[in-house]
Write a protein that holds these residues in place. Structure first.
Motif, PDB file in Angstrom:
ATOM      1  N   PHE A  97      44.938  31.586  36.633  1.00  0.00           N
ATOM      2  CA  PHE A  97      45.586  31.236  36.362  1.00  0.00           C
ATOM      3  C   PHE A  97      46.656  32.781  35.232  1.00  0.00           C
ATOM      4  O   PHE A  97      47.998  31.719  34.685  1.00  0.00           O
ATOM      5  N   THR A  98      46.045  33.368  35.197  1.00  0.00           N
ATOM      6  CA  THR A  98      47.007  34.593  34.322  1.00  0.00           C
ATOM      7  C   THR A  98      48.070  34.788  36.004  1.00  0.00           C
ATOM      8  O   THR A  98      49.563  35.295  35.341  1.00  0.00           O
ATOM      9  N   ASP A  99      47.757  35.042  37.188  1.00  0.00           N
ATOM     10  CA  ASP A  99      49.085  35.525  38.549  1.00  0.00           C
ATOM     11  C   ASP A  99      49.570  34.407  38.103  1.00  0.00           C
ATOM     12  O   ASP A  99      50.463  34.135  38.401  1.00  0.00           O
ATOM     13  N   LEU A 100      49.002  32.802  38.172  1.00  0.00           N
ATOM     14  CA  LEU A 100      50.234  31.919  38.349  1.00  0.00           C
ATOM     15  C   LEU A 100      51.146  31.391  36.994  1.00  0.00           C
ATOM     16  O   LEU A 100      52.164  32.215  37.268  1.00  0.00           O
ATOM     17  N   HIS A 101      50.625  32.332  36.074  1.00  0.00           N
ATOM     18  CA  HIS A 101      51.536  32.201  34.449  1.00  0.00           C
ATOM     19  C   HIS A 101      52.697  32.716  34.983  1.00  0.00           C
ATOM     20  O   HIS A 101      54.217  32.973  34.886  1.00  0.00           O
ATOM     21  N   ALA A 102      52.440  34.609  35.775  1.00  0.00           N
ATOM     22  CA  ALA A 102      53.615  35.789  35.614  1.00  0.00           C
ATOM     23  C   ALA A 102      54.216  35.351  36.995  1.00  0.00           C
ATOM     24  O   ALA A 102      55.307  35.690  36.487  1.00  0.00           O
ATOM     25  N   TRP A 103      53.456  34.252  37.811  1.00  0.00           N
ATOM     26  CA  TRP A 103      54.841  34.531  38.920  1.00  0.00           C
ATOM     27  C   TRP A 103      55.756  33.440  38.799  1.00  0.00           C
ATOM     28  O   TRP A 103      57.310  32.880  39.013  1.00  0.00           O
ATOM     29  N   VAL A 104      55.288  32.071  37.855  1.00  0.00           N
ATOM     30  CA  VAL A 104      55.773  30.785  37.404  1.00  0.00           C
ATOM     31  C   VAL A 104      57.397  31.683  36.001  1.00  0.00           C
ATOM     32  O   VAL A 104      58.245  31.951  36.788  1.00  0.00           O
TER      33      VAL A 104
END
Length: 64
Positions: free
Chosen positions: A27-34
């Motif tokens: 989720f940390t990566d997903l947040h950054a990518w969004v």
């Protein structure tokens, strides 16, 4: 796009990261990518685990 635009975000993520299996994304990566998506314009703190999970599920559906 805002955090609530889960389907639109999922489509954009699928186009931006075609080699990523969304089932295993942190989720940390997903947040950054969004946050990095062109056209995304919402506050980082408006995200939640529930929203990120909805984005992840929409992304998985896009892959099917």
């Amino acid at each position: 796009m805002k955090w609530t635009d889960t389907r639109e975000i999922a489509i954009a993520l699928d186009e931006a990261h075609p080699d990523v299996d969304p089932q295993y994304i942190r989720f940390t990566d997903l947040h950054a990518w969004v946050m990095a998506l062109d056209g995304f314009d919402d506050a980082p703190e408006r995200s939640s685990e529930k929203i990120l999970e909805a984005i992840q599920m929409a992304w998985l559906e896009e892959r099917e």
